[in-house]
Design a protein around this motif. Sequence first.
Motif, PDB file in Angstrom:
ATOM      1  N   SER A   1      33.383  62.605  50.677  1.00  7.06           N
ATOM      2  CA  SER A   1      31.997  62.371  50.848  1.00  7.06           C
ATOM      3  C   SER A   1      31.304  63.784  51.335  1.00  7.06           C
ATOM      4  O   SER A   1      29.968  63.785  51.466  1.00  7.06           O
ATOM      5  CB  SER A   1      31.746  61.470  52.126  1.00  7.06           C
TER       6      SER A   1
ATOM      7  N   TYR B   1      39.627  56.441  56.315  1.00  3.01           N
ATOM      8  CA  TYR B   1      40.707  56.950  57.325  1.00  3.01           C
ATOM      9  C   TYR B   1      40.284  56.630  58.902  1.00  3.01           C
ATOM     10  O   TYR B   1      41.312  56.804  59.627  1.00  3.01           O
ATOM     11  CB  TYR B   1      40.259  58.669  57.483  1.00  3.01           C
TER      12      TYR B   1
ATOM     13  N   SER C   1      35.164  58.263  55.733  1.00  6.91           N
ATOM     14  CA  SER C   1      34.924  57.073  56.676  1.00  6.91           C
ATOM     15  C   SER C   1      34.298  55.845  56.089  1.00  6.91           C
ATOM     16  O   SER C   1      33.743  55.928  55.077  1.00  6.91           O
ATOM     17  CB  SER C   1      34.130  57.544  57.933  1.00  6.91           C
TER      18      SER C   1
ATOM     19  N   LYS D   1      40.662  78.675  52.405  1.00  8.02           N
ATOM     20  CA  LYS D   1      41.345  79.725  51.771  1.00  8.02           C
ATOM     21  C   LYS D   1      40.011  80.380  51.304  1.00  8.02           C
ATOM     22  O   LYS D   1      39.041  79.851  50.640  1.00  8.02           O
ATOM     23  CB  LYS D   1      42.091  79.222  50.838  1.00  8.02           C
TER      24      LYS D   1
ATOM     25  N   ARG E   1      37.920  82.549  48.195  1.00 10.37           N
ATOM     26  CA  ARG E   1      38.020  82.217  46.909  1.00 10.37           C
ATOM     27  C   ARG E   1      36.872  83.232  46.186  1.00 10.37           C
ATOM     28  O   ARG E   1      35.883  83.585  46.912  1.00 10.37           O
ATOM     29  CB  ARG E   1      37.211  80.735  46.525  1.00 10.37           C
TER      30      ARG E   1
ATOM     31  N   ARG F   1      28.099  74.579  54.973  1.00  8.68           N
ATOM     32  CA  ARG F   1      29.128  74.825  55.948  1.00  8.68           C
ATOM     33  C   ARG F   1      29.287  76.139  56.182  1.00  8.68           C
ATOM     34  O   ARG F   1      29.458  76.721  57.557  1.00  8.68           O
ATOM     35  CB  ARG F   1      30.479  74.107  55.826  1.00  8.68           C
TER      36      ARG F   1
ATOM     37  N   VAL G   1      31.914  69.503  48.826  1.00  8.73           N
ATOM     38  CA  VAL G   1      32.935  69.802  47.820  1.00  8.73           C
ATOM     39  C   VAL G   1      33.676  68.728  47.419  1.00  8.73           C
ATOM     40  O   VAL G   1      33.998  68.464  46.159  1.00  8.73           O
ATOM     41  CB  VAL G   1      33.878  71.023  48.586  1.00  8.73           C
TER      42      VAL G   1
ATOM     43  N   HIS H   1      29.202  66.050  59.569  1.00 10.80           N
ATOM     44  CA  HIS H   1      29.217  64.844  58.962  1.00 10.80           C
ATOM     45  C   HIS H   1      28.371  64.567  57.756  1.00 10.80           C
ATOM     46  O   HIS H   1      27.959  63.399  57.522  1.00 10.80           O
ATOM     47  CB  HIS H   1      28.896  63.658  60.209  1.00 10.80           C
ATOM     48  N   LYS H   2      27.579  65.626  57.288  1.00 15.06           N
ATOM     49  CA  LYS H   2      26.868  65.301  56.103  1.00 15.06           C
ATOM     50  C   LYS H   2      27.339  64.758  54.728  1.00 15.06           C
ATOM     51  O   LYS H   2      28.835  64.653  54.593  1.00 15.06           O
ATOM     52  CB  LYS H   2      26.087  66.742  55.720  1.00 15.06           C
TER      53      LYS H   2
ATOM     54  N   THR I   1      40.179  73.825  50.803  1.00 20.55           N
ATOM     55  CA  THR I   1      39.106  74.801  50.786  1.00 20.55           C
ATOM     56  C   THR I   1      39.238  76.158  51.844  1.00 20.55           C
ATOM     57  O   THR I   1      38.232  76.872  51.903  1.00 20.55           O
ATOM     58  CB  THR I   1      37.783  73.945  51.096  1.00 20.55           C
TER      59      THR I   1
HETATM   60  N1  LIG Z   1      36.727  78.519  50.003  1.00 20.59           N
HETATM   61  C1  LIG Z   1      35.658  78.177  49.776  1.00 20.59           C
HETATM   62  O1  LIG Z   1      35.136  78.784  48.733  1.00 20.59           O
HETATM   63  C2  LIG Z   1      34.610  76.966  50.429  1.00 20.59           C
HETATM   64  C3  LIG Z   1      33.308  76.723  49.509  1.00 20.59           C
HETATM   65  C4  LIG Z   1      32.830  75.671  50.175  1.00 20.59           C
HETATM   66  C5  LIG Z   1      33.099  74.978  51.329  1.00 20.59           C
HETATM   67  N2  LIG Z   1      34.311  75.598  51.883  1.00 20.59           N
HETATM   68  C6  LIG Z   1      34.656  74.856  53.233  1.00 20.59           C
HETATM   69  O2  LIG Z   1      35.191  73.548  52.782  1.00 20.59           O
HETATM   70  C7  LIG Z   1      34.848  72.760  54.020  1.00 20.59           C
HETATM   71  C8  LIG Z   1      34.026  71.663  53.517  1.00 20.59           C
HETATM   72  O3  LIG Z   1      32.839  72.002  53.196  1.00 20.59           O
HETATM   73  P1  LIG Z   1      31.697  70.818  52.808  1.00 20.59           P
HETATM   74  O4  LIG Z   1      30.624  71.499  52.677  1.00 20.59           O
HETATM   75  O5  LIG Z   1      32.319  70.076  51.704  1.00 20.59           O
HETATM   76  O6  LIG Z   1      31.815  69.887  54.071  1.00 20.59           O
HETATM   77  P2  LIG Z   1      30.732  68.725  54.742  1.00 20.59           P
HETATM   78  O7  LIG Z   1      29.956  68.474  53.320  1.00 20.59           O
HETATM   79  O8  LIG Z   1      30.211  69.296  55.694  1.00 20.59           O
HETATM   80  O9  LIG Z   1      31.928  67.802  54.841  1.00 20.59           O
HETATM   81  C9  LIG Z   1      31.378  66.755  55.766  1.00 20.59           C
HETATM   82  C10 LIG Z   1      32.003  65.472  55.285  1.00 20.59           C
HETATM   83  O10 LIG Z   1      33.207  65.169  55.321  1.00 20.59           O
HETATM   84  C11 LIG Z   1      33.694  64.018  55.924  1.00 20.59           C
HETATM   85  N3  LIG Z   1      34.829  64.049  56.879  1.00 20.59           N
HETATM   86  C12 LIG Z   1      34.505  64.595  58.277  1.00 20.59           C
HETATM   87  N4  LIG Z   1      35.663  64.510  58.878  1.00 20.59           N
HETATM   88  C13 LIG Z   1      36.602  63.925  57.987  1.00 20.59           C
HETATM   89  C14 LIG Z   1      38.108  63.755  57.915  1.00 20.59           C
HETATM   90  N5  LIG Z   1      38.723  63.771  59.016  1.00 20.59           N
HETATM   91  N6  LIG Z   1      38.598  63.219  57.250  1.00 20.59           N
HETATM   92  C15 LIG Z   1      37.847  62.751  55.741  1.00 20.59           C
HETATM   93  N7  LIG Z   1      36.510  63.195  55.805  1.00 20.59           N
HETATM   94  C16 LIG Z   1      35.874  63.711  56.933  1.00 20.59           C
HETATM   95  C17 LIG Z   1      32.326  63.764  56.746  1.00 20.59           C
HETATM   96  O11 LIG Z   1      32.068  62.237  56.517  1.00 20.59           O
HETATM   97  P3  LIG Z   1      32.578  61.374  57.964  1.00 20.59           P
HETATM   98  O12 LIG Z   1      32.128  62.163  59.215  1.00 20.59           O
HETATM   99  O13 LIG Z   1      31.668  60.094  57.893  1.00 20.59           O
HETATM  100  O14 LIG Z   1      34.016  61.134  57.567  1.00 20.59           O
HETATM  101  C18 LIG Z   1      31.264  64.383  55.902  1.00 20.59           C
HETATM  102  O15 LIG Z   1      30.797  63.336  54.741  1.00 20.59           O
HETATM  103  C19 LIG Z   1      34.079  73.714  55.138  1.00 20.59           C
HETATM  104  O16 LIG Z   1      35.281  74.100  55.846  1.00 20.59           O
HETATM  105  C20 LIG Z   1      33.661  74.742  54.203  1.00 20.59           C
HETATM  106  O17 LIG Z   1      33.573  75.875  54.867  1.00 20.59           O
HETATM  107  C21 LIG Z   1      35.248  76.638  51.310  1.00 20.59           C
END
Ligand SMILES: NC(=O)c1ccc[n+]([C@@H]2O[C@H](COP(=O)([O-])OP(=O)(O)OC[C@H]3O[C@@H](n4cnc5c(N)ncnc54)[C@H](OP(=O)(O)O)[C@@H]3O)[C@@H](O)[C@H]2O)c1
Length: 296
Positions: free
Chosen positions: A156, A197, A179, A239, A241, A41, A159, A284-285, A237
Amino acid sequence: MKAILLKRAGRAKGLVLTEVPIPIPGQTEVLIRIHATTVTRGDVVLRKLPKLLTRLVGETPKSTLGHEFAGVVTAVGAMVDRFEVGNRVFGTTTGLTHGAYSEYLCAPQDGILATIPSGITFEDAAPVPVGAMAALHFLREGGVVSDKRVLINGASGSVGSFAVQIAKQLGAHVTGVSSTSNVELVESLGADEVIDYTKQDFTEGSQRYDVIFDAVGKTSPKRTRSVLAEHGMFVTTQKLRQERLDDLLAVRDLVAAGVVKAVIDRYYTLEQIPEAHQYVEQGHKRGNVVILVSGR
Ligand SMILES: NC(=O)c1ccc[n+]([C@@H]2O[C@H](COP(=O)([O-])OP(=O)(O)OC[C@H]3O[C@@H](n4cnc5c(N)ncnc54)[C@H](OP(=O)(O)O)[C@@H]3O)[C@@H](O)[C@H]2O)c1
């Protein structure tokens, strides 16, 4: 070598397959033949940001995106003493001016770089650094220890799926939020309970949590206040880091012990990175999207 250059910030079509020279490692750098990378992401965010804003969020603007990678060391600089040719390594490109969407990459030996545990494939290793280090970092920030009740929102995602596994390893009682289509996946990662949810809003339940970890950035301290235990912590997340080599070594140990495994949703080739970006930005990955740079 082939690389996907970010020719123009904005849409995925600004990512263009280009032939560029293989880089030459400096004295303290290693040259890595990339076997696998990912589309995160964060990569999507950086693709859209003009260079000036990239600096403002604390990142180095890159000609090639690609935050994390797994590959083999093919050459080393004269002063390199931590790695040797033939080492299988994984890590991140934080602070570098080039990312991992390419066949080769030069990285400093003292960067976020470590050897891959034996028996772990490149495609299973490449998605570990970003998601698992972030999960570990924020679970620690929340003070997750044995017997704490932890809720992981977005269980899912990349992170989130690592966070469920690591929190269980720490001995916590884990509730994942996902979901309907991802409930089974989150259960398989070890969650004690899963809240769908689409059927139930966890902020309206009677259960209180010691830690609420919003791994996907979809809720807030205010919305979750009523289900946070007294002295509980909300962590997110959303924030900045600082990456630490110690954290990569810690997650490497968890992977080596078989306690943590990357969830992989889809595979793409280097040439298909623009399509992979379009998929990831939909939000949605399931777990991670892996780019097989050198095939299988
Ligand atoms: N600060 C840091 O160091 C750091 C590091 C890594 C990532 N991040 C940030 O953290 C966030 C997540 O990253 P990621 O790669 O883990 O995301 P991701 O893999 O793209 O998250 C998508 C997942 O979240 C689920 N989802 C979507 N909407 C939702 C909701 N309302 N409630 C619960 N689940 C939901 C989706 O499933 P469904 O659509 O089926 O619900 C999907 O499986 C991003 O904003 C990224 O930029 C920050």
